[in-house]
Design an enzyme around this catalytic site. Structure first.
Site, PDB file in Angstrom:
ATOM      1  N   THR A  33       0.919  -1.122   0.000  1.00 30.73           N
ATOM      2  CA  THR A  33       0.000   0.000   0.000  1.00 30.73           C
ATOM      3  C   THR A  33       0.952   1.162   0.000  1.00 30.73           C
ATOM      4  O   THR A  33       2.100   1.009   0.405  1.00 30.73           O
ATOM      5  CB  THR A  33      -0.849  -0.010   1.294  1.00 30.73           C
ATOM      6  OG1 THR A  33      -1.919  -0.937   1.148  1.00 30.73           O
ATOM      7  CG2 THR A  33      -1.456   1.339   1.616  1.00 30.73           C
ATOM      8  N   GLY A  78      -0.884  -2.850   5.965  1.00 28.96           N
ATOM      9  CA  GLY A  78      -0.879  -4.137   6.659  1.00 28.96           C
ATOM     10  C   GLY A  78      -2.163  -4.896   6.396  1.00 28.96           C
ATOM     11  O   GLY A  78      -2.892  -4.592   5.449  1.00 28.96           O
TER      12      GLY A  78
HETATM   13  N1  ASP Z   1      -3.882  -2.510   4.049  1.00 31.34           N
HETATM   14  C1  ASP Z   1      -4.051  -2.938   2.693  1.00 31.34           C
HETATM   15  C2  ASP Z   1      -5.347  -3.665   2.555  1.00 31.34           C
HETATM   16  O1  ASP Z   1      -5.706  -4.398   3.449  1.00 31.34           O
HETATM   17  C3  ASP Z   1      -2.984  -3.822   2.195  1.00 31.34           C
HETATM   18  C4  ASP Z   1      -1.607  -3.421   2.546  1.00 31.34           C
HETATM   19  O2  ASP Z   1      -1.352  -2.446   3.218  1.00 31.34           O
HETATM   20  O3  ASP Z   1      -0.725  -4.129   2.128  1.00 31.34           O
HETATM   21  O4  ASP Z   1      -5.982  -3.559   1.533  1.00 31.34           O
END
Ligand code: ASP
Length: 329
Positions: free
Chosen positions: A194, A246
């Site tokens: 992200t 996350g």
């Molecule tokens: N938080 C993001 C999601 O759950 C994914 C990530 O941060 O890697 O879509």
């Protein structure tokens, strides 16, 4: 592990992240690592220039995230991960600490820069969140660029999907078949990504922006924390600007980004105390692997995560960018 950069003087500052997860020296080539660091540095340097000339926090945050979306190394915009049915569904949000105005889009598939769509929702829709085809229609009405849904893909991301699906099949043979059949994430720790930016500008205002392709092999229609204000993104001049990365479901359940602000504003904690509490104490019990970046009203910066690594960096107006990838730096 965390890095906290307190200062005695209020200062304009930008911090970025490009995702957290199992990022280890032994699993990354020197060349790949150098590309990540270089990409972060270029974007930070541009942000530092904008801060020096007095650009508003929201402008600096959105431009930094737009540039991260354009860089295919990161899981947002070009280079976004694949859903279980081999498509891309993108989510983004922005929040302005001056008045807590905010905008978000979820499940968009044809808007080149979802963060610009989120900003347009904030500025022109009269709403906070739009989803799916209607969000896209609104973005195009606002003059934003349209791309083919396949434009976001890269061979590396497709290989990642295949790997996730192969491991899902392995688990069908084992004892987690339901999750695999549902196309749910299997090895949570390897599939983050992200991008996000938090800014404190020269006028003392805060802003945050977050954008993502979500999680590899996610169920179509699944929405994580990134476009949920208070979960993956939050900004309030009275306390802090936060962008998270996350396992989204856990960050939603912990109201992670808002929790940092609440611990500061109501709980009286410092930025470092509040952010550490959320990353190391509030998130783990609900399965929250990942991290966050945050900046407070004085320009103190915090970048921390409970995973092996997080692509990250920060810079102050007129300063040199500082970037990090692994836990021990
Ligand atoms: N938080 C993001 C999601 O759950 C994914 C990530 O941060 O890697 O879509």
């Amino acid at each position: 592990m965390t890095a906290s950069f307190p200062t005695a003087l209020p200062r304009p500052v930008l911090a970025l992240h490009g995702g957290a997860g199992t990022i280890r020296r032994d699993s990354m080539s020197a060349e790949m690592e150098a590309s990540y660091r270089a990409a972060l540095k270029v974007i930070l340097a541009d942000g530092a220039e904008r801060l020096s000339r007095g650009d508003a926090a929201m402008d600096v945050a959105v431009e930094a995230v737009r540039r991260l979306e354009e860089c295919e190394l990161f899981n947002a915009g070009k280079g976004a991960v694949y859903t279980a049915d081999e498509r891309h569904e993108l989510d983004a949000s922005v929040m302005d600490g001056r008045d807590r105005s905010a905008g978000a889009v979820a499940g968009v598939t044809r808007v080149r820069n979802p963060v610009l769509a989120a900003r347009a929702v904030m500025a022109h829709s009269g709403h906070v969140m739009l989803i799916g085809p209607a969000a896209e229609a609104f973005a195009f009405e606002q003059g934003l660029e349209r791309v083919e849904p396949t434009w976001f893909g890269t061979p590396q991301r497709l290989a990642q999907l295949r790997k996730a699906q192969a491991s899902a099949m392995g688990q069908v043979l084992d004892h987690d078949g339901q999750q695999a059949v549902a196309g749910g994430p299997i090895d949570e720790k390897t599939k983050f990504g992200t991008v996000g930016a938090v800014v404190r500008d020269a006028a003392g205002h805060l802003a945050a922006a977050t954008s993502t392709g979500g999680m590899t092999n996610k169920r179509p229609g699944r929405v994580g924390d990134s476009p949920i204000l208070g979960a993956g993104c939050y900004a309030d001049d009275r306390s802090v600007a936060v962008s998270c990365t996350g396992t989204g479901e856990a960050f939603i359940r912990a109201a992670a980004a808002h929790e940092v602000g609440a611990l500061m504003r109501i709980g009286g904690m410092s930025l470092a105390e509040a952010a550490s509490r959320v990353v190391f104490e509030e998130l783990p019990p609900v399965g929250g692997d990942g991290g966050l970046i945050a900046v407070d009203a004085l320009g103190n910066v915090w970048l921390g995560f409970n995973t092996e690594g997080m692509y990250r960096g920060w810079v102050e107006a007129g300063g040199a960018p500082v970037v990090g990838v692994y836990r021990d730096e």
